[in-house]
Enzyme design. Structure first.
Site, PDB file in Angstrom:
ATOM      1  N   ASP B  83       0.810  -1.218   0.000  1.00 17.62           N
ATOM      2  CA  ASP B  83       0.000   0.000   0.000  1.00 17.62           C
ATOM      3  C   ASP B  83       0.844   1.267   0.000  1.00 17.62           C
ATOM      4  O   ASP B  83       0.323   2.353   0.216  1.00 17.62           O
ATOM      5  CB  ASP B  83      -0.925   0.020   1.220  1.00 17.62           C
ATOM      6  CG  ASP B  83      -0.158   0.166   2.526  1.00 17.62           C
ATOM      7  OD1 ASP B  83      -0.781   0.497   3.538  1.00 17.62           O
ATOM      8  OD2 ASP B  83       1.071  -0.053   2.521  1.00 17.62           O
ATOM      9  N   ASN B  84       2.167   1.154  -0.200  1.00 15.91           N
ATOM     10  CA  ASN B  84       2.950   2.384  -0.256  1.00 15.91           C
ATOM     11  C   ASN B  84       4.190   2.180  -1.116  1.00 15.91           C
ATOM     12  O   ASN B  84       4.675   1.061  -1.295  1.00 15.91           O
ATOM     13  CB  ASN B  84       3.332   2.843   1.155  1.00 15.91           C
ATOM     14  CG  ASN B  84       4.353   1.934   1.796  1.00 15.91           C
ATOM     15  OD1 ASN B  84       5.560   2.114   1.630  1.00 15.91           O
ATOM     16  ND2 ASN B  84       3.894   0.925   2.499  1.00 15.91           N
ATOM     17  N   CYS B 139      -3.549  29.954  -9.141  1.00 19.07           N
ATOM     18  CA  CYS B 139      -4.526  31.034  -9.317  1.00 19.07           C
ATOM     19  C   CYS B 139      -5.914  30.466  -9.586  1.00 19.07           C
ATOM     20  O   CYS B 139      -6.922  31.095  -9.243  1.00 19.07           O
ATOM     21  CB  CYS B 139      -4.104  32.005 -10.398  1.00 19.07           C
ATOM     22  SG  CYS B 139      -4.052  31.275 -12.017  1.00 19.07           S
TER      23      CYS B 139
END
Lengths: 341, 464
Positions: B83-84, B139
């Site tokens: 999982d990582n 932005c």
């Protein structure tokens, strides 16, 4: 005779437009938490109200059943009165290894017992009898019908029964031989919301029946159409012509199969090279399913059924092929392009 | 991680995480909730000839006494279900060293992938890295959102700033005021000034304790700031080419009027999160002065606050935890995002959907230190724009601090094209650049060839 338990019927023809109804229970929300994050609570609600019929408890179908039971469908009805065989044990992981447990029970009953344990919130039951003898009203109880390893005649028959109903019943066939497989999908007239970037547009797809699809002249199909499509049709026709059960074929039949291929190609004005002999040989000898391929095909099938029930995601139209020899998954749209009047 | 042993037909299952289906498949066998690994032997029931060994240890550099050379050498193939990325990288290195095939896999939502790593045939897993996930440009998130992802990214960032990062900065200051302020003085940049301003604002103003405070806070976010934006860029504003400023994908915002009749407005006062804020919109003086002077002033004010605060006073930074339904974190983020969506007439989402999207966002807004771009030789505005254009960027707005130096939609700014940037900064932005200063920073808002906003680092302009 086991009677399937009382089920809520879908009253409106198109499940996608039907209100999903009550909220999920707290238990359901907790259990299905991870997948709700993927497809949303609304889709999960629709799943929990859906009723699936499955015929032919072989390896691919058991993978499919595992997937939709864990996903949390409303109910699943299994049909397969055969007794356990060595072959069934080779690809069906729902079979308990203890032979004593197996004796006296049909394949469907044994699978039901295992599937019940996977997810007690899904009603898994067995229907005994010959599927082809059940009338149209029997199929009215279901939203999805999936049949496996059926003869050409049976595929056409069940498909037509589903189409006769006023509500839409999604119909799928699946066949795995050697280390490859085929899925056919018929969602009739299917409306769904297609997502593109930030927008959603309403789409309508028109699916042909199995009969209509295989009647499309081969020479009108694009050149690159998967060779498996043609090969499967040859095997199908051979087994029907010889009065065989599906999979009742062996290497000794190969010369006759090749002869039939030649005849069909001539009739269809299709070059024979479109159906390699080596491929036909594989399908003739490898009648047993190959578990990893069952997992892949069963996975794709599970995904397609979940899409159709939830109304989310672009559904597959209308044939899917996988061959582990090249590892490719291919979608073919085999339908008559000319609009009907 | 599954590892198949050679010759014996056995499998070793490692690690805690199994995919969701297997988790539920095996949980029915588990005697205790956290022994998923121990359920693996149960699967051997299906195939009695398969021997399964289940181990709970993590696989990393610290467990090489357990997973030693003999362990790795005896393997035939390694299958990943991790999982990582770090665990994957470690496993990959071990497989590379011991020349073992690795079948890597991963899922994310409805997506999945699998990669075959075969010795002497393919590249190994670590040989290529995924590109970082595309973030929405700043932005867009700050002023021009056009979908709920932008609103959630903004909400996630605001959450982190308000309840985690700022309180952590405050504590860093309070724990070691001398070192902290010295570091700020030494850095002496707009970033430091910005941080100090937030720390001061946090310490100086009252807590958001009363209902009125919460309403004021609501109005700041969803009314005042929007009004400020549409004052600067009115609905009928057009760019210098005559095209409408507020054309797609930009959406014209509307300020929200707080109303007790609207239940979604009432969510904010109910949130039980410790939010430190001030009651009015933050307005920086447009007459910006040398950062160093401002920093010194801020530090002086901070000192005052520190002495007023009780001894040993610390704030409680809160880390985002999306899966705890009792902590109101997701409620706040979903609420912020939906109100913002309402400002911009974007369809809102329910909390579940917000949770899924927010969980995937890695907030990385104004708090990270960016790389800088450098432009030397005392350029003019035209030269700056051309330099950016050569990078494929169409700069439509240049600013220094909070002061706008150039915007393509103002025709009179065309007069500034051949002015030196340093002169613009001195005259328009009223910046005082002391003799020892050779550069200043500007922020350029850019678009690519297709009109999509592109985020770029601040540009340092050297004028001497």
């Amino acid at each position: 005779m086991e009677i399937t338990s009382v089920m809520k019927c879908c009253l409106k023809p198109n499940i996608y437009h039907q209100d999903p109804g009550e909220e999920l229970t707290e238990q359901e929300t907790a259990l299905y938490d991870r997948q709700i994050r993927v497809w949303g609570a609304d889709a999960q609600r629709r799943l929990s109200k859906s009723h699936i019929l499955v015929y032919g408890m072989k390896g691919t179908i058991t993978e499919f059943c595992k997937n939709i039971v864990l996903a949390g469908v409303g109910s699943l009805t299994l049909v397969d009165d055969r007794a356990v065989t060595e072959e069934a044990l080779s690809a069906n992981f729902l079979m308990p290894p203890d032979e004593n447990v197996c004796s006296g029970k049909t394949l469907a009953e044994l699978c039901r017992d295992s599937l019940n344990e996977f997810n007690p919130m899904v009603r898994v039951s067995v229907e005994k009898g010959d599927l082809t003898s059940f009338g149209v009203e029997f199929f009215d109880k279901f939203d999805v019908v999936v049949i496996s390893f059926c003869s050409l005649a049976t595929k056409k028959l069940i498909n037509e029964r589903c189409r006769k109903l006023s509500k839409r019943v999604s119909f799928y066939t699946v066949d795995c031989r050697d280390c490859c497989g085929e899925i056919f999908v018929d969602l009739q007239k299917y409306n769904y919301a297609m997502k593109k970037l930030d927008e959603t547009t309403e789409c309508e797809l028109q699916y042909p029946s199995f009969q209509e699809a295989i009647s499309v002249p081969w020479r009108s199909l694009p050149r690159r159409v998967s060779k498996l499509y043609f090969a499967m049709r040859v095997i199908e026709r051979f087994e029907e012509a010889e009065g065989r059960k599906p999979g009742e074929i062996c290497i000794e039949d190969l010369p006759a199969v090749l002869k039939l291929k030649k005849e069909i190609c001539e009739a269809q004005s299709l070059n024979e090279s479109h159906i390699p002999n080596a491929l036909l040989e594989r399908l003739v000898t490898g009648t047993r399913e190959f578990p990893p391929v069952c997992a892949i095909i069963g996975g794709i099938l599970g995904q397609e059924v979940i899409k159709a029930i939830s109304g989310k995601g672009d559904p597959l139209k209308n044939f899917f092929y996988f061959d582990s020899v090249d590892g490719k998954g291919i979608i073919e749209d085999i339908s008559d392009p000319t609009p009907k009047g | 991680m599954l590892k198949k042993r050679k010759n014996e037909g056995s499998t070793t299952v490692l690690g805690v995480h199994l995919c969701s289906c297997i988790r539920r498949l095996t949980s029915r066998f588990a005697s205790s909730p956290f022994s998923r690994i121990e359920t693996a032997p149960a699967t051997a029931l299906r195939n009695p000839r398969l021997k399964i060994e289940a181990l709970q240890n993590h696989v990393n550099a610290e467990t090489e006494n357990v997973f030693d050379d003999t362990f790795w050498e005896n393997l035939t193939v390694v299958v990943n279900a991790l999982d990582n990325v770090n665990a994957r990288l470690y496993g990959d290195q071990r497989c590379l060293y011991f020349q073992k095939p690795l079948l890597e896999s991963g899922t994310l939502g409805a997506k999945c992938n699998t990669q075959m790593v075969i010795p002497h045939l393919t590249e190994n897993y670590s040989a290529s890295r995924d590109p970082p996930e595309k973030q929405a440009p700043m932005c867009t998130v700050h002023s021009f959102p056009h979908n709920i992802h932008h609103c959630l990214t903004w909400a996630r960032s605001e959450f982190e700033g308000l309840v985690e990062k700022t309180p952590a900065e405050v504590n860093a200051y309070l724990s070691n005021p001398v070192d902290y302020t010295n570091a700020m003085i030494k850095a002496g940049e707009a970033q430091s000034r910005d941080t100090l301003e937030r720390v001061l604002e946090c310490l100086e103003k009252e807590k958001c304790e009363t209902f009125q405070d919460c309403i004021t806070w609501f109005e700041d976010y969803f009314a005042d700031r929007v009004k400020q934006l549409i004052f600067t860029f009115p609905e009928e504003a057009s760019t210098s080419t005559g095209a409408p400023f507020w054309s797609a994908p930009k959406r014209f915002p509307h300020p929200l009027q707080f109303s007790t009749a609207d239940p979604s407005h009432l969510h904010f006062p109910r949130e039980d999160v410790k939010i430190e804020t001030d009651g009015k919109a933050i307005t920086l003086s447009t007459a910006s002065v040398d950062d160093a002077v401002v920093i010194n002033e801020l530090i002086r004010k901070l000192e005052q606050c520190r002495h007023k605060a009780p001894p040993g006073y610390r704030m409680n930074p809160i880390q985002f935890e999306k899966d705890d339904d009792t902590n109101y974190h997701m409620d706040l983020i979903a609420g912020l995002a939906n109100m913002r969506a309402r400002n911009y007439s974007i369809p809102e989402v329910d909390k579940l959907k917000a949770k899924f999207i927010a969980g995937r966002i890695i907030p990385d807004m104004s708090w990270t230190v960016w790389d800088r771009w450098i432009l030397k030789d005392n350029p003019t505005l035209r030269e700056l724009l051309r330099w950016l254009k050569n990078k494929g960027l169409d700069a439509y707005s240049i600013s220094h601090g909070s002061c706008l130096l150039y915007n393509s939609m103002f025709p009179r700014h065309k007069d500034r094209m051949d002015r030196k940037m340093v002169d613009l900064v001195r005259e328009v932005a009223k910046a005082e650049l002391p003799p020892y200063r050779h550069h200043f920073d500007v922020v350029a808002a850019c678009e690519d060839d297709e009109g999509n906003d592109v985020d770029i680092p601040p540009v340092s302009i050297y004028f001497s």
